[in-house]
Motif scaffolding. Structure first.
Motif, PDB file in Angstrom:
ATOM      1  N   TYR A   1      23.541  27.693  56.168  1.00 26.42           N
ATOM      2  CA  TYR A   1      23.133  28.723  56.764  1.00 26.42           C
ATOM      3  C   TYR A   1      21.546  28.961  56.878  1.00 26.42           C
ATOM      4  CZ  TYR A   1      22.745  33.682  57.916  1.00 26.42           C
ATOM      5  OH  TYR A   1      22.639  34.921  58.610  1.00 26.42           O
ATOM      6  N   PHE A   2      20.978  28.894  55.702  1.00 22.42           N
ATOM      7  CA  PHE A   2      19.438  29.278  55.681  1.00 22.42           C
ATOM      8  C   PHE A   2      18.552  28.041  56.410  1.00 22.42           C
ATOM      9  CE2 PHE A   2      19.704  27.850  51.198  1.00 22.42           C
ATOM     10  CZ  PHE A   2      18.490  26.765  51.120  1.00 22.42           C
ATOM     11  N   ARG A   3      19.240  27.032  56.547  1.00 21.23           N
ATOM     12  CA  ARG A   3      18.542  26.041  57.521  1.00 21.23           C
ATOM     13  C   ARG A   3      18.080  26.561  58.694  1.00 21.23           C
ATOM     14  NH1 ARG A   3      21.814  21.282  60.509  1.00 21.23           N
ATOM     15  NH2 ARG A   3      20.007  20.634  62.117  1.00 21.23           N
ATOM     16  N   TRP A   4      18.873  27.593  59.297  1.00 21.47           N
ATOM     17  CA  TRP A   4      18.529  27.990  60.474  1.00 21.47           C
ATOM     18  C   TRP A   4      17.819  29.351  60.384  1.00 21.47           C
ATOM     19  CZ3 TRP A   4      19.277  25.004  64.330  1.00 21.47           C
ATOM     20  CH2 TRP A   4      20.270  23.871  64.116  1.00 21.47           C
ATOM     21  N   THR A   5      17.763  29.845  59.366  1.00 16.91           N
ATOM     22  CA  THR A   5      16.996  31.107  58.906  1.00 16.91           C
ATOM     23  C   THR A   5      15.214  30.741  58.959  1.00 16.91           C
ATOM     24  OG1 THR A   5      18.556  32.237  57.561  1.00 16.91           O
ATOM     25  CG2 THR A   5      16.471  32.951  57.376  1.00 16.91           C
ATOM     26  N   GLN A   6      15.386  29.412  58.309  1.00 20.10           N
ATOM     27  CA  GLN A   6      13.849  28.651  58.290  1.00 20.10           C
ATOM     28  C   GLN A   6      13.604  28.216  59.756  1.00 20.10           C
ATOM     29  OE1 GLN A   6      14.859  25.704  55.229  1.00 20.10           O
ATOM     30  NE2 GLN A   6      13.952  26.830  53.487  1.00 20.10           N
ATOM     31  N   TRP A   7      14.651  27.697  60.476  1.00 22.43           N
ATOM     32  CA  TRP A   7      14.422  27.122  61.905  1.00 22.43           C
ATOM     33  C   TRP A   7      13.760  28.328  62.541  1.00 22.43           C
ATOM     34  CZ3 TRP A   7      16.368  28.718  66.611  1.00 22.43           C
ATOM     35  CH2 TRP A   7      16.077  27.881  67.627  1.00 22.43           C
ATOM     36  N   ILE A   8      14.414  29.570  62.394  1.00 28.88           N
ATOM     37  CA  ILE A   8      13.729  30.752  63.346  1.00 28.88           C
ATOM     38  C   ILE A   8      12.350  31.113  63.120  1.00 28.88           C
ATOM     39  CG2 ILE A   8      14.223  33.241  63.524  1.00 28.88           C
ATOM     40  CD1 ILE A   8      17.097  32.885  63.020  1.00 28.88           C
ATOM     41  N   PHE A   9      12.012  31.095  61.711  1.00 28.18           N
ATOM     42  CA  PHE A   9      10.728  31.232  61.052  1.00 28.18           C
ATOM     43  C   PHE A   9       9.885  30.179  61.931  1.00 28.18           C
ATOM     44  CE2 PHE A   9       6.974  30.446  58.491  1.00 28.18           C
ATOM     45  CZ  PHE A   9       6.586  31.726  58.070  1.00 28.18           C
ATOM     46  N   LEU A  10      10.362  28.701  61.919  1.00 33.51           N
ATOM     47  CA  LEU A  10       9.400  27.804  62.475  1.00 33.51           C
ATOM     48  C   LEU A  10       8.979  28.094  63.929  1.00 33.51           C
ATOM     49  CD1 LEU A  10      10.422  24.542  60.962  1.00 33.51           C
ATOM     50  CD2 LEU A  10       8.425  25.851  60.416  1.00 33.51           C
ATOM     51  N   GLN A  11      10.030  28.747  64.638  1.00 29.42           N
ATOM     52  CA  GLN A  11       9.795  29.117  66.113  1.00 29.42           C
ATOM     53  C   GLN A  11       8.845  30.182  66.352  1.00 29.42           C
ATOM     54  OE1 GLN A  11      11.133  26.453  67.650  1.00 29.42           O
ATOM     55  NE2 GLN A  11      12.000  26.165  65.606  1.00 29.42           N
ATOM     56  N   MET A  12       8.957  31.247  65.272  1.00 32.63           N
ATOM     57  CA  MET A  12       8.049  32.440  65.256  1.00 32.63           C
ATOM     58  C   MET A  12       6.711  31.894  64.882  1.00 32.63           C
ATOM     59  SD  MET A  12       9.889  35.609  63.795  1.00 32.63           S
ATOM     60  CE  MET A  12      11.276  36.406  64.817  1.00 32.63           C
ATOM     61  N   TYR A  13       6.664  30.984  64.080  1.00 34.73           N
ATOM     62  CA  TYR A  13       4.991  30.518  64.005  1.00 34.73           C
ATOM     63  C   TYR A  13       4.594  29.665  64.846  1.00 34.73           C
ATOM     64  CZ  TYR A  13       1.741  27.713  61.161  1.00 34.73           C
ATOM     65  OH  TYR A  13       0.342  27.244  60.800  1.00 34.73           O
ATOM     66  N   LYS A  14       5.330  28.899  65.717  1.00 35.61           N
ATOM     67  CA  LYS A  14       4.795  28.094  66.682  1.00 35.61           C
ATOM     68  C   LYS A  14       4.290  29.340  67.912  1.00 35.61           C
ATOM     69  CE  LYS A  14       7.630  24.412  65.687  1.00 35.61           C
ATOM     70  NZ  LYS A  14       9.015  23.285  66.077  1.00 35.61           N
ATOM     71  N   LYS A  15       4.980  30.270  68.055  1.00 33.82           N
ATOM     72  CA  LYS A  15       4.762  31.343  68.812  1.00 33.82           C
ATOM     73  C   LYS A  15       3.733  32.136  68.622  1.00 33.82           C
ATOM     74  CE  LYS A  15       7.804  29.929  72.052  1.00 33.82           C
ATOM     75  NZ  LYS A  15       7.367  29.285  73.205  1.00 33.82           N
ATOM     76  N   GLY A  16       2.996  31.915  67.480  1.00 32.44           N
ATOM     77  CA  GLY A  16       1.965  32.912  66.820  1.00 32.44           C
ATOM     78  C   GLY A  16       2.611  34.167  66.367  1.00 32.44           C
ATOM     79  N   LEU A  17       3.772  34.492  66.158  1.00 30.54           N
ATOM     80  CA  LEU A  17       4.258  35.676  65.389  1.00 30.54           C
ATOM     81  C   LEU A  17       4.253  35.606  64.157  1.00 30.54           C
ATOM     82  CD1 LEU A  17       7.425  36.249  68.098  1.00 30.54           C
ATOM     83  CD2 LEU A  17       4.975  37.303  68.063  1.00 30.54           C
ATOM     84  N   ALA A  18       4.165  34.511  63.344  1.00 34.22           N
ATOM     85  CA  ALA A  18       4.234  34.331  61.828  1.00 34.22           C
ATOM     86  C   ALA A  18       2.846  33.863  61.435  1.00 34.22           C
ATOM     87  CB  ALA A  18       5.132  33.502  61.330  1.00 34.22           C
ATOM     88  N   TYR A  19       1.932  34.542  60.842  1.00 32.52           N
ATOM     89  CA  TYR A  19       0.743  34.475  60.344  1.00 32.52           C
ATOM     90  C   TYR A  19       0.382  34.946  58.807  1.00 32.52           C
ATOM     91  CZ  TYR A  19      -0.212  39.427  61.346  1.00 32.52           C
ATOM     92  OH  TYR A  19      -0.197  40.847  61.283  1.00 32.52           O
ATOM     93  N   GLN A  20      -0.475  34.485  58.430  1.00 33.68           N
ATOM     94  CA  GLN A  20      -1.258  34.858  56.935  1.00 33.68           C
ATOM     95  C   GLN A  20      -2.161  35.844  57.240  1.00 33.68           C
ATOM     96  OE1 GLN A  20      -1.086  31.195  54.508  1.00 33.68           O
ATOM     97  NE2 GLN A  20      -0.048  32.404  53.155  1.00 33.68           N
ATOM     98  N   LYS A  21      -2.125  36.593  56.067  1.00 36.86           N
ATOM     99  CA  LYS A  21      -3.406  37.603  56.271  1.00 36.86           C
ATOM    100  C   LYS A  21      -3.656  38.267  54.906  1.00 36.86           C
ATOM    101  CE  LYS A  21      -4.717  42.242  58.302  1.00 36.86           C
ATOM    102  NZ  LYS A  21      -4.166  43.139  59.180  1.00 36.86           N
ATOM    103  N   GLU A  22      -4.811  38.216  54.231  1.00 37.13           N
ATOM    104  CA  GLU A  22      -4.964  38.821  53.054  1.00 37.13           C
ATOM    105  C   GLU A  22      -5.176  40.477  53.317  1.00 37.13           C
ATOM    106  OE1 GLU A  22      -8.204  39.124  49.601  1.00 37.13           O
ATOM    107  OE2 GLU A  22      -7.365  37.003  50.181  1.00 37.13           O
ATOM    108  N   MET A  23      -4.521  41.198  52.654  1.00 39.23           N
ATOM    109  CA  MET A  23      -4.322  42.828  52.778  1.00 39.23           C
ATOM    110  C   MET A  23      -3.889  43.311  51.564  1.00 39.23           C
ATOM    111  SD  MET A  23      -0.885  42.610  55.397  1.00 39.23           S
ATOM    112  CE  MET A  23      -1.076  44.824  55.376  1.00 39.23           C
ATOM    113  N   PRO A  24      -4.406  44.664  51.645  1.00 42.04           N
ATOM    114  CA  PRO A  24      -3.796  45.547  50.549  1.00 42.04           C
ATOM    115  C   PRO A  24      -2.188  45.622  50.749  1.00 42.04           C
ATOM    116  CG  PRO A  24      -5.024  46.762  52.050  1.00 42.04           C
ATOM    117  CD  PRO A  24      -5.062  45.613  52.303  1.00 42.04           C
ATOM    118  N   ILE A  25      -1.244  45.503  49.924  1.00 43.40           N
ATOM    119  CA  ILE A  25       0.138  45.548  50.093  1.00 43.40           C
ATOM    120  C   ILE A  25       0.690  46.360  49.147  1.00 43.40           C
ATOM    121  CG2 ILE A  25       0.206  43.314  51.162  1.00 43.40           C
ATOM    122  CD1 ILE A  25       1.810  42.566  48.617  1.00 43.40           C
ATOM    123  N   ASN A  26       1.984  46.865  49.281  1.00 36.10           N
ATOM    124  CA  ASN A  26       2.726  47.660  48.152  1.00 36.10           C
ATOM    125  C   ASN A  26       3.313  46.665  47.203  1.00 36.10           C
ATOM    126  OD1 ASN A  26       2.629  50.232  50.261  1.00 36.10           O
ATOM    127  ND2 ASN A  26       4.036  48.850  51.241  1.00 36.10           N
TER     128      ASN A  26
END
Length: 798
Positions: A132-157
């Motif tokens: 199952y989580f193979r496809w959860t990871q696959w969705i993340f990769l598609q988002m990363y390739k489309k620029g929707l997943a990114y890293q940012k240093e920020m103040p978080i909760n």
């Protein structure tokens, strides 16, 4: 009469359904489909209580009802088993999360099995299953390739108890949604999902949904679309400019000071030497408060930086302050303060004796009581004086745009989604960090990336995931250059697996794709989604975002995953929500043992309107238990004596068909149960075969075990759920007689039953035969008779 043995009956029918695969469904294009879905549970260690049963029973009633209407019904179940709750439960027990999760699922499954729900267990999924989580990871990769997943240093909760970052949606009143600890702010590099890119679609598409108004309003408020302008303020004697967003550019002439969030990058740059000490102290104090605390604070606090900005419309020199009522993660972290027309700015200006200049008046030109936050006409605004606010907004922005000092803009309250967690028990993020290549996505062929088998997985509290200390797992090779690299050690949040699980149910064993186009096209979208209102923003918003993204990349063909949403109310005990900590949990296992699953199902339905909270009464189920025995007695006598149908019996039956059908459709399931009770009270000891069959079909969605047993007792070899849902005959709903209330001088003295065709004279004659009416008329003269046909006869006497 033989007692109805619920233990034997329910056990036998559940086994029969399992042995025959009665609830397993396939795509049958000649039949209409109906996809009825429960919000799948997190399998906690405490198991299910009767409050959980409510939603599951509601969805099962609808699933069985649609089955009887001839639909091919998909009603699946699975487990939301990754995330903080499961990990914390395992830590408490001192075992590995995989062990505690499996144990909890086994217990939950047993309890759900006893409900007698028509779950298709062949489609069971768990978010912790690598397939199952193979496809959860696959969705993340598609988002990363489309620029929707990114890293940012920020103040978080950051939760100091759970030792992990939290999304804004997981902070309630300044506390961790899960454990209740006060949330802190921490600067960490985080993975983010750019949900803001879908803000307009998420907002606009709400209009298409058959959802409760409350949920629609909550999502609309969370997205928080605002139309306004970005305005650039120069800092006096410096090259810096400050960018602010406002929905009221018509009030710009009333801006008498600026406020920056304490965390704003410009604060240290512009603070004058004589103000540096007080500013530094204030920044330190603000850092200890959560965003929610800061917004909720009644008393305004702040410090002057010593610097000034220039108002771009009138070149006025205005002071720059810092205050914690301005948040760095909303807008630009800077505001223009217009105290005459904003309540927070007004309170702040009054406390620190700052200028307050009204620039919006009533339509008649009179100056209103301040603060005045409504539209009106512009005053004290130079050439704009006398202009209506609505027109002034556009004109001021146009003036600013000409000089490169501002432009129109749409802004959203919703922020990008903080997607990484510094915990062990979650889906590994499929990214490798290479010193030469930077961030490199893991090749899809290498999915799933599994968690390492470890004994210690407790959170570190340092801001790093426990995975960071497992060298054998972290150290890897770069998929791009084959050099030494390290795996991403943060894991996904619990929501990652629940954002798309409803898609996997349509094709759960597919190892080539998330789900086949054919299965998705046949089953989706979900026709009815049942769950608690507590998921109004988090899960539902995230699922809508995922679905829209998957449509954009061609995986699904629809924007919205859930056509209709129903939020069941809570079952409370002693006036409070059931919880172990309150000691008011009612365990369904004992009730099923003593009264049977059907009795508990029907009591859950009978307890009150399903959309509102209901108080659990320990003795309430007794009445339902007696009702089930009465139904069984009626069935046994009727089969034995075989009475003939009667006209009155047919009319009663068709009234029941109409009433039950309408009440199920409108989700008035508590009154649907009442209709069965009323029918039994109106019926004698037996009914004819047709009436018993129809009654049994109508009852089947609510009490499936009892219905199957009665159906079999009547000699049927097939399941009651292969029958057709009955339809009321309009001709048999027409009443021959009506009951008319009789009043004397406005006071009801009795009722009479008369033919539908009876006129006033006939009704009056019949009424005079009623003792109470006759007594009221004795020695009196009827002055006037007012007859409302079929309803009431009012006699005026003196």
């Amino acid at each position: 009469m033989a007692m109805y043995n619920h233990k034997k009956v329910e056990k036998r029918w559940r086994q029969h359904w399992e042995d025959t695969g009665a609830h397993e469904v396939k795509m049958e294009t000649e039949k209409p489909k109906f996809y009825c879905l429960d919000m799948f549970p997190y399998p906690s260690g405490s198991g299910l209580h009767v409050g959980h049963w409510r939603g599951y029973v509601l969805s099962d009633v609808w699933s069985r009802y649609k089955t009887l209407q001839g639909f091919q019904v998909l009603h699946p179940m699975g487990w939301d088993a990754f995330g903080l709750p499961a990990e914390n439960d395992a830590i408490k027990k001192g075992i590995h999360p995989s062990i505690s999760t499996d144990q909890n699922i086994e217990n939950f499954k047993r309890q759900l099995y006893e409900i007698g729900a028509m779950y298709d267990w062949s489609r069971e999924v768990s978010t912790t299953d690598p397939d199952y989580f193979r496809w959860t990871q696959w969705i993340f990769l598609q988002m990363y390739k489309k620029g929707l997943a990114y890293q940012k240093e920020m103040p978080i909760n950051f939760c100091p108890s759970c030792l992990t970052g939290l999304a804004n949606e997981e902070v309630v009143a300044g506390q961790c949604e899960r454990c209740g600890s006060e949330v802190e702010k921490k600067n960490l590099k985080q993975w983010m999902l750019k949900i803001t890119a879908y803000a307009d679609r998420l907002l606009d598409s709400l209009k298409t949904l058959d959802w409760p108004d409350k949920v629609l309003r909550m999502q609309e408020s969370w997205i928080g679309r605002s139309e306004g302008a970005v305005i650039h303020f120069a800092v006096e004697d410096r090259p810096d400019t400050m960018e602010v967003f406002t929905t009221r550019p018509d009030t710009l002439f009333g801006a008498t000071y600026m406020v920056l969030a304490p965390e704003h990058a410009l604060v240290n740059e512009i603070t004058t030497p004589d103000q540096r000490e007080s500013v530094a102290a204030y920044i330190e104090e603000a850092a200890s408060k959560s965003s929610v605390e800061r917004m909720a604070a009644k008393e305004k606090t702040g410090v002057f930086t010593g610097a000034y900005a220039i108002n771009p419309v009138n070149d006025e020199r205005i002071p720059i302050w810092i205050s914690d009522y301005v948040l760095i993660d909303y807008g630009s972290g800077a505001i223009m303060a217009v105290p005459a027309h904003d309540e927070r700015d007004y309170e702040f200006a009054q406390k620190f004796d700052l200028a307050i200049r009204p620039v919006i008046a009533h339509r008649d030109g009179t100056i209103p009581e301040l603060p005045f936050v409504m539209d009106g006409i512009m005053v004290n605004s130079g050439t704009f004086d006398g202009m209506a606010s609505e027109e002034g907004k556009a004109k001021v922005v146009a003036l600013l745009a000409e000089g490169g000092l501002g432009e129109a803009k749409v802004q959203y309250k919703m922020r990008d989604w903080v997607f990484s967690r510094q915990r062990y028990w979650g889906e590994p993020i499929p990214i490798v960090h290479c010193p030469d290549c930077g961030e490199v996505p893991v090749p899809e062929a290498e999915l799933p990336i599994r968690l390492p088998e470890v004994e210690r997985y407790q959170p570190t509290g340092t801001g790093e995931s426990p995975l960071a200390a497992i060298a054998d797992w972290v150290n890897t090779t770069c998929p791009q250059c084959s050099g030494a690299a390290k795996r991403e050690t943060n894991t996904m949040p619990q929501w990652a697996g629940s954002c798309w699980y409803f898609l996997r149910y349509t094709d759960p064993r597919n190892d080539a794709e998330l789900a086949s186009e054919k299965a998705l096209k046949y089953w989706m979208p979900v026709d009815l989604y049942v769950g608690g209102v507590e998921h109004a923003v988090l899960h539902l918003l995230y699922s809508r975002f995922y679905t829209m993204f998957l449509k954009d990349i061609g995986v699904v063909g629809f924007d919205e995953p859930f056509k209709r949403l129903f939020n069941q109310g809570m079952i409370c005990k002693d006036g409070a929500k059931m919880s172990k900590s309150k000691g008011n949990v009612v365990n369904p296992d004992e009730l099923v043992e003593h009264y049977g699953a059907d009795a508990l199902r029907m009591y859950q339905l009978f307890i009150g309107p399903p959309e509102v909270d209901a108080e659990w009464m320990d003795g309430g189920i007794e009445g339902i238990h007696r009702f089930i025995q009465r139904v069984w007695n009626l069935a046994v006598r009727s089969v034995q004596e075989q009475p003939q149908p009667t006209t009155a019996g047919e009319k009663r039956l068709h009234r029941l068909i109409k009433t039950v059908s309408e009440r199920i459709e409108s989700f008035k399931l508590n009154t649907a149960v009442s209709a069965f009770m009323e029918y039994l009270n109106e019926t004698g000891q037996t009914v004819d075969r047709q009436s018993l069959e129809t009654f049994t079909i109508l009852l089947a969605p609510m009490a499936p075990h009892l219905a199957e047993e009665v159906w079999a007792h009547m000699g049927h070899e097939s399941s009651v759920f292969t029958a057709d849902w009955p339809e009321a005959d309009p001709a048999k709903l027409v009443e021959d007689e009506v009951t008319v209330a009789v009043q004397v001088n406005g006071k009801t003295r009795g009722t009479v039953t008369v033919p539908v065709t009876a006129g006033e004279a006939d009704v009056l004659a019949t009424a005079k035969g009623v003792t109470a009416v006759a007594n009221a008329l004795a020695t009196k003269q009827i002055v006037k008779a007012i007859y409302v046909p079929g309803r009431i006869l009012n006699l005026v006497v003196r």
